[in-house]
Design an enzyme around this catalytic site. Structure first.
Site, PDB file in Angstrom:
ATOM      1  N   GLU A  81      51.214  53.510 -79.908  1.00  0.00           N
ATOM      2  CA  GLU A  81      50.956  52.073 -79.800  1.00  0.00           C
ATOM      3  C   GLU A  81      49.944  51.681 -80.869  1.00  0.00           C
ATOM      4  O   GLU A  81      48.902  52.323 -80.998  1.00  0.00           O
ATOM      5  CB  GLU A  81      50.387  51.721 -78.431  1.00  0.00           C
ATOM      6  CG  GLU A  81      51.333  51.947 -77.272  1.00  0.00           C
ATOM      7  CD  GLU A  81      50.687  51.641 -75.936  1.00  0.00           C
ATOM      8  OE1 GLU A  81      49.563  51.077 -75.930  1.00  0.00           O
ATOM      9  OE2 GLU A  81      51.279  51.978 -74.896  1.00  0.00           O
ATOM     10  N   LYS A 110      51.405  49.641 -67.110  1.00  0.00           N
ATOM     11  CA  LYS A 110      50.230  50.456 -67.414  1.00  0.00           C
ATOM     12  C   LYS A 110      49.067  50.014 -66.544  1.00  0.00           C
ATOM     13  O   LYS A 110      48.614  48.867 -66.626  1.00  0.00           O
ATOM     14  CB  LYS A 110      49.865  50.335 -68.898  1.00  0.00           C
ATOM     15  CG  LYS A 110      48.650  51.174 -69.281  1.00  0.00           C
ATOM     16  CD  LYS A 110      48.530  51.358 -70.782  1.00  0.00           C
ATOM     17  CE  LYS A 110      48.146  50.118 -71.511  1.00  0.00           C
ATOM     18  NZ  LYS A 110      47.894  50.367 -72.950  1.00  0.00           N
TER      19      LYS A 110
END
Length: 218
Positions: free
Chosen positions: A44, A132
């Site tokens: 990411e 998440k």
């Protein structure tokens, strides 16, 4: 409910996502190489980093289809569109169901942050492929163990470096930044990069469920 694109395969396979965040993205491709060499193939990159979208395109072009590159901390639909145009394969948004829905409606995987069961359920119903849990350390593994009861189908990841504790508590994957990178994304010199592949390998092992490594070796 918005149709849900498939979960990022690299996340399911490795159970690890590396989070690259730096004031200047020029060194991020150099950081991505040793991570991929160590088996961490989910990355990411935060679009708030200067030059981040160029780094997304460069990493994807250099490392190819074996590595999945996402854009972290996407907070608007415009940011999501820019990230996808640069080659990001999955935007990651904080708690923003509108961004999740906008991305999911294009058929692209989107991950969402959440803390409460309500936030997690909202993201899931909007079309998030995974949620998440953040900040994971606030509730710890004991909190994580309680979420699958009301949300049994939802893949939950955590942003924390205590990988084995959290996968053992039911986390589908872990996202790790500074405890893994230790400054390599901010200062990609050989001193910072030399041990990165070794740490990536250790993290993959720690993120495996207890007994998984032994079963795979049989």
């Amino acid at each position: 409910m918005t149709a849900r694109p498939a979960l990022t395969p690299e996340l399911s396979r490795t159970r690890v996502m590396a989070v690259l965040r730096s004031a200047d993205a020029s060194g991020l491709p150099a950081t991505a190489r040793p991570l991929a060499a160590g088996g961490v193939t989910g990355l990411e990159i935060t679009p708030t980093t200067s030059g981040a979208l160029d780094a997304v395109a460069e990493v994807r072009g250099e490392l190819g289809p074996e590595v999945a590159v996402g854009a972290d901390t996407v907070v608007t639909g415009a940011q999501a569109r820019d990230a996808l145009a640069a080659g990001a394969q999955f935007p990651v948004t904080p708690v923003d169901a509108d961004v999740v829905r906008t991305v999911a409606e294009t058929g692209v995987t989107c991950h969402s942050g959440a803390w409460t069961p309500t936030e997690a359920s909202t993201a899931w119903r909007a079309g998030a492929a995974a949620v998440k849990l953040f900040p994971a350390a606030t509730g710890g593994p004991a909190y994580l163990r309680q979420l699958p009861a009301p949300l049994p189908d939802l893949p939950i990841g955590v942003d924390i470096h205590q990988a084995r504790e959290y996968t053992g508590a039911g986390a589908h994957a872990v996202g790790v930044g500074s405890p893994l990178l230790r400054g390599a994304d901010r200062n990609p010199t050989s001193r910072h990069l030399d041990r990165l592949t070794e740490r990536a390998c250790a993290l993959l092992e720690a993120a495996s469920p207890v007994g998984h490594t032994e079963e795979a070796a049989r």
